[in-house]
Design an enzyme around this catalytic site. Structure first.
Site, PDB file in Angstrom:
ATOM      1  N   GLY A 552       0.820  -1.197   0.000  1.00 57.07           N
ATOM      2  CA  GLY A 552       0.000   0.000   0.000  1.00 57.07           C
ATOM      3  C   GLY A 552       0.848   1.237   0.000  1.00 57.07           C
ATOM      4  N   GLN A 553       0.201   2.336  -0.280  1.00 58.25           N
ATOM      5  CA  GLN A 553       0.887   3.613  -0.339  1.00 58.25           C
ATOM      6  C   GLN A 553       0.424   4.430   0.846  1.00 58.25           C
ATOM      7  OE1 GLN A 553       2.387   5.660  -3.468  1.00 58.25           O
ATOM      8  NE2 GLN A 553       2.966   6.821  -1.664  1.00 58.25           N
ATOM      9  N   GLY A 554       1.332   4.703   1.739  1.00 59.06           N
ATOM     10  CA  GLY A 554       0.969   5.526   2.883  1.00 59.06           C
ATOM     11  C   GLY A 554       1.436   6.940   2.659  1.00 59.06           C
ATOM     12  N   GLY A 555       1.027   7.807   3.527  1.00 59.41           N
ATOM     13  CA  GLY A 555       1.411   9.190   3.374  1.00 59.41           C
ATOM     14  C   GLY A 555       2.909   9.384   3.527  1.00 59.41           C
ATOM     15  N   GLY A 557       5.186   7.102   2.815  1.00 53.05           N
ATOM     16  CA  GLY A 557       5.972   6.255   1.939  1.00 53.05           C
ATOM     17  C   GLY A 557       5.198   5.012   1.557  1.00 53.05           C
ATOM     18  N   VAL A 559       4.560   0.969   1.394  1.00 57.67           N
ATOM     19  CA  VAL A 559       4.789  -0.192   2.249  1.00 57.67           C
ATOM     20  C   VAL A 559       4.886  -1.444   1.390  1.00 57.67           C
ATOM     21  CG1 VAL A 559       3.959  -1.489   4.225  1.00 57.67           C
ATOM     22  CG2 VAL A 559       3.448   0.935   4.035  1.00 57.67           C
ATOM     23  N   ASP A 670      -2.575  11.218  12.667  1.00 54.85           N
ATOM     24  CA  ASP A 670      -3.142  10.770  11.393  1.00 54.85           C
ATOM     25  C   ASP A 670      -3.864   9.436  11.572  1.00 54.85           C
ATOM     26  OD1 ASP A 670      -3.823  11.042   8.773  1.00 54.85           O
ATOM     27  OD2 ASP A 670      -1.917  10.320   7.972  1.00 54.85           O
TER      28      ASP A 670
END
Ligand code: NAG
Ligand code: NAG
Ligand code: NAG
Ligand code: NAG
Ligand code: NAG
Ligand code: NAG
Ligand code: NAG
Length: 864
Positions: A552-555, A557, A559, A670
């Site tokens: 997944g794409q987190g804020g 970076g 993962v 967050d």
């Protein structure tokens, strides 16, 4: 004797019957007839032997003390010693002489005893691994022990298992030493604890490092003791004597996208040769002398002082023919004269004259072992000339060379750092070109373009000026940063003073947070061991951050899922590059976050960094993130009420720990569904906590500098005034609770009344006494009404507009866990309007009179 063995077998058989499902009686193979195969209907007892077809190798149990027994592949030719080349059960010696080897119907090999206790197996016994047609075990004349489905199987890819894939301390012809990138596996050899006495795993290993240009290192525990040098197309750069015997032994080095490995083969099959590491720390090639029936040491390493890894430090050359052996490269002088005079060259050398980049020239060194190549620039299609040009243009290039020496030389390897572990040979080394200041090179220079000569004088002047300018610049920047920090603090405390009439709870704002941060990095945490992963390990584990491994794409970076060599699954967060943090700061933050341990926080296992890359390594969560299940039409039905309630309670406890119980008060900033991960049992774990520490206080998302948070989870005071406190986390928690109950996103929620978001909608239902309508329709009716209502009430309390009205996490935990706790009546929530903020006009404020209308004018960026 025959009947005795039969009786023994019958007892065994009974054991089998009682514990497993084998319905026929496997006879042990006859010890006299030398068979090379074992089927599922046979067993190999401790005093029996399998012999390869022409009798070169045997498979048998052996012991040095009659106490601990091992199953091994051994040369059958040297009758005196029967040299062991492979051991099955290195870690688990057999103590019971009534143990035997058996091939299972699933094609697995097991060493077991009468009590059916498995001592060793080719893989973890997998209860439902598929049955194989007619698995058969064979010992081949190559010394390879293979399991296949046909006795005539020659294709190694069809082998179900082969011992060649699991080297112990010996490399036989045909075995590979290196990496397979497709299966993410590595093969190396590892010495016995005591050679010829104790086969358990010892300290010495010979292992390939594939980065840059691959090299094989000899390790003693975790210390490198010798390096082969890179493969130059013919031999290893550090083994010039490899050349002469290519007509009897062929050395092969293969490197492509799928694998990189070293192997060797024998030209004349009557020659026997093996490479092994002994427990004393020597890598040796032994060769069998038929006439005398002995093994001779054909070659070994390390051979001399200069073979010792880093015997001489950076920019020096080790030469056994010189005294002392360490000598600085021309144009360099010893860094530590005193140590140097005492014959300790490990500190290495420094440049006599600084490089100026423009006019630098290259010194040719012949017959050397190339410096360590684990972090070099490589281009295999470049010529030496192109390589030199590129190196000349790139100021950080310290030297260059051809990769391959065959056919006049090809390929380019460029060093961008110190040159380490160079040694000189009388014959057989390679050419290396070392960057020097022009004044340090005279006629030995090999490359220089004529026009550079004129530019030289100007270059030196310009270079000097540049250095001074740079130094001033760095100094200035440093001061500016420090000043800015002080200003920040001042600004924050002013803001706090301004809002303090509003609430005491808001006191924990950025200012305090920042100063906390300062304090904790001052109280040095060096006593704490920082779990650090080698960056190459991370690259291997994540298949070089491949797209397939992306979770997944987190804020902060992307993962990735990773698997460590020992099989452990991890999640790797590759931090966005602009965290604005140096490595030291990063390490300090990770040391702090590692200390935060709670069953509802994702466990941070460690970190890794290389150049400007920083990654965090977390435990892997089987069920990924909550949003992927909760907001999925199909999957959300798997979340029954009890699971959802557990998730809510778990998040509350995790957040309470962050806010109150941990040594460092952490505001998450967050919190949202995608930051809640679920383990196999659906236990919630908060992730990305501590990110605010790593990414500084003025960034919640690192991709953009001026971003506020995630729309839909932000509290009004944060969105509007930038004031952040534990109460803004409580607000986000409240939103999360409403989402978990309803299965709907706060953002993008459309009710019949289009103006309301999920919070507004919930508030309306609550006011109207219809709160239970909120619950996700995919939850069946078996839930406890009072529990759901309590959760809704707590959720609404958390999202109240005024921060001071919201409960702390400790009271949230109390309210959730207690049937009897009195729960206040919630007031109106903040941000109850729908997708876009709406002008306050009389009609809308009348319709939802209990709702506040927040006019949000600040920029908001969607989280993901
Ligand atoms: C193997 O050991 C068994 C007892 O465990 C013994 O009866 C048998 O004679 C032995 N066979 C050989 C070939 O030594
Ligand atoms: C192990 O047993 C064998 C046969 O009984 C004997 O010859 C040998 O000396 C014993 N070895 C040791 C180390 O006790
Ligand atoms: C093995 O069994 C488990 C449950 O016992 C099942 O979930 C899994 O799918 C099975 N694997 C195979 C390959 O059949
Ligand atoms: C292999 O080596 C043996 C013994 O050194 C020699 O007799 C034989 O001729 C060699 N075979 C070949 C094909 O070179
Ligand atoms: C067998 O081992 C002993 C001791 O390890 C050694 O002295 C002897 O030379 C070896 N024999 C052969 C044929 O390798
Ligand atoms: C390697 O060098 C060749 C020739 O200069 C060039 O065409 C190619 O793009 C380079 N490859 C890489 C990966 O830099
Ligand atoms: C030098 O080359 C390396 C490797 O290609 C590159 O990473 C670096 O940015 C280059 N430096 C300069 C100043 O061009």
């Amino acid at each position: 004797m025959k009947s005795f063995s039969f009786n023994t077998f019958q007892t065994l058989f009974l054991f089998y019957l009682s514990t497993s499902t084998i319905f026929f009686s496997p006879p042990s193979i006859s010890a006299s007839s030398s068979s090379s195969t074992l089927t599922t209907t046979q067993i190999l007892k401790i005093n029996q032997t399998l012999l390869s077809p022409t009798g070169i190798f045997q498979l048998s149990f052996f012991s040095y003390n009659n106490l601990s027994w091992y199953l091994g592949i051994r040369y059958n030719i040297d009758h005196d010693n029967r040299t062991v080349v492979w051991v099955a059960n290195r870690k688990t010696p057999i103590q019971n002489p009534n143990t035997f080897l058996k091939l299972t119907d699933t094609g697995n090999l097991i060493i077991t005893d009468q009590s059916n206790k498995i001592i060793w197996a080719t893989e973890k016994i997998n209860k439902n691994s598929t049955l194989k047609k007619n698995p058969i075990l064979q010992i081949l004349d190559s010394g390879n022990l293979v399991i296949s489905e046909s006795p005539n199987e020659n294709d190694p890819t069809k082998f179900l298992w082969q011992s060649f894939d699991f080297p112990t301390d010996t490399l036989l012809p045909g075995m590979k030493l290196g990496w397979n990138f497709d299966t993410n596996t590595e093969k190396h050899i590892n010495s016995w604890k005591v050679t010829d006495q104790d086969p358990s795993i010892g300290d010495i290993s010979f292992k390939m490092h594939y980065h840059g240009v691959p090299e094989i290192f000899l390790w003693n525990k975790n210390r490198r003791v010798y390096r082969s040098g890179p493969w130059n197309g013919k031999r290893f750069s550090g083994v010039p004597e490899m050349q002469p015997f290519t007509d009897s032994i062929q050395f092969t080095f293969v490197q492509n996208d799928h694998e990189v490995y070293y192997t060797f083969s024998i030209v004349n099959e009557s020659l026997f040769s093996r490479l092994s590491v002994d427990s004393i720390g020597e890598l040796q090639r032994l060769t069998w002398i038929h006439s005398r029936k002995i093994w001779t040491k054909f070659w070994y390493a390390p051979k001399d002082q200069c073979d010792n890894y880093k015997e001489c430090g950076p920019f020096s050359i080790c030469d056994t023919n010189a005294s002392p052996v360490c000598n600085c490269i021309k144009g360099f002088h010893p860094k530590n004269h005193q140590a140097w005079n005492l014959r300790d060259g490990s500190d290495g050398c420094l440049r006599d004259n600084k490089l100026d980049c423009v006019s630098d020239r290259f010194l040719h060194l012949g017959n050397v072992k190339l410096p360590e190549t684990s972090s070099v620039f490589v281009n295999r299609s470049m010529t030496l000339l192109e390589c030199g040009d590129l190196c000349q243009k790139n100021c950080s290039c310290t030297g260059y060379a051809n990769i391959e020496i065959v056919n006049g030389g090809s390929g380019c390897v460029m060093w961008l750092d110190q040159l380490i572990d160079i040694r000189a040979y009388p014959v057989g080394g390679q050419d290396l070109f070392v960057r020097l200041a022009a004044s340090d090179v005279d006629d030995e220079v090999v490359r220089e373009s004529s026009d550079r000569k004129t530019a030289k004088a100007i270059g030196i002047m310009a270079g000097g000026a540049a250095v001074i300018f740079l130094a001033v610049g760095i100094c200035f920047l440093w001061r500016k940063k420090k000043l800015q920090f002080l200003l920040n603090l001042k600004g924050k405390s002013e803001k706090r003073a301004g809002s303090s009439e509003k609430s005491q709870d808001l006191l924990i704002t950025e200012g305090v947070f920042t100063s906390n941060r300062e304090q904790s990095s001052e109280t040095n945490m060096d006593d704490l061991e920082l779990p650090f992963f080698d960056f190459n390990t991370i690259i291997m584990a994540t298949n070089n951050f491949s797209e397939q491994n992306k979770l997944g794409q987190g804020g902060f970076g992307i993962v990735y899922k990773g698997r460590l060599l020992e099989g452990k699954e991890i999640a790797v967060k590759r931090l966005s590059k602009n965290s604005g943090q140096g490595v030291e700061e990063f390490k300090n933050e990770v040391k702090l976050i590692v200390k935060l341990q709670h069953r509802n926080l994702v466990r941070l296992l460690g970190c890794s960094f290389q150049m400007d890359e920083k990654v965090l390594v977390y435990e892997y969560m089987e069920n990924r993130s909550l949003d992927a299940i909760l907001f999925d039409k199909v999957r959300r039905s798997s979340l029954d009420w009890q699971t959802r309630f557990n998730i809510i309670s778990g998040i509350a406890r995790g957040l309470l720990y962050l806010h109150q119980d941990s040594r460092f008060r952490i505001i998450h900033r967050d919190l949202k569904a995608s930051n809640i991960l679920l383990d196999r049992e659906m236990n919630p774990k908060i992730s990305d906590f501590g990110m605010a520490r790593i990414f500084g206080t003025d960034q919640t998302e690192a991709n953009t500098v001026r971003v506020v948070g995630t729309y839909g989870y932000m509290s009004p005071e944060y969105a509007m005034d930038g004031i952040f406190s534990v109460k803004s986390d409580v607000f986000s928690f409240g939103v999360l609770v409403m989402e978990i109950i309803s299965g709907k996103k706060n953002r993008g929620f459309y009710s019949a009344n289009k103006e309301l978001n999920l919070l507004g909608h919930s508030w309306k239902l609550w006011k109207d006494g219809n709160a239970l309508e909120l619950i996700d329709s995919s939850i069946d009716n078996s839930y406890s009404h009072s529990e759901v209502l309590r959760c809704i009430q707590v959720g609404l309390l958390c999202v109240q507009e005024r921060a001071e009205d919201r409960p702390t996490m400790s009271s949230v935990v109390l309210m959730l866990s207690s049937e009897t706790a009195t729960i206040a009546e919630p007031k109106n929530p903040g941000f109850c309007l729908g997708s876009t903020p709406i002008e306050t006009d009389s009609s809308s404020s009348k319709k939802d009179e209990s709702c506040t209308v927040n006019q949000v004018t600040c920029t908001m960026v969607d989280g993901r």
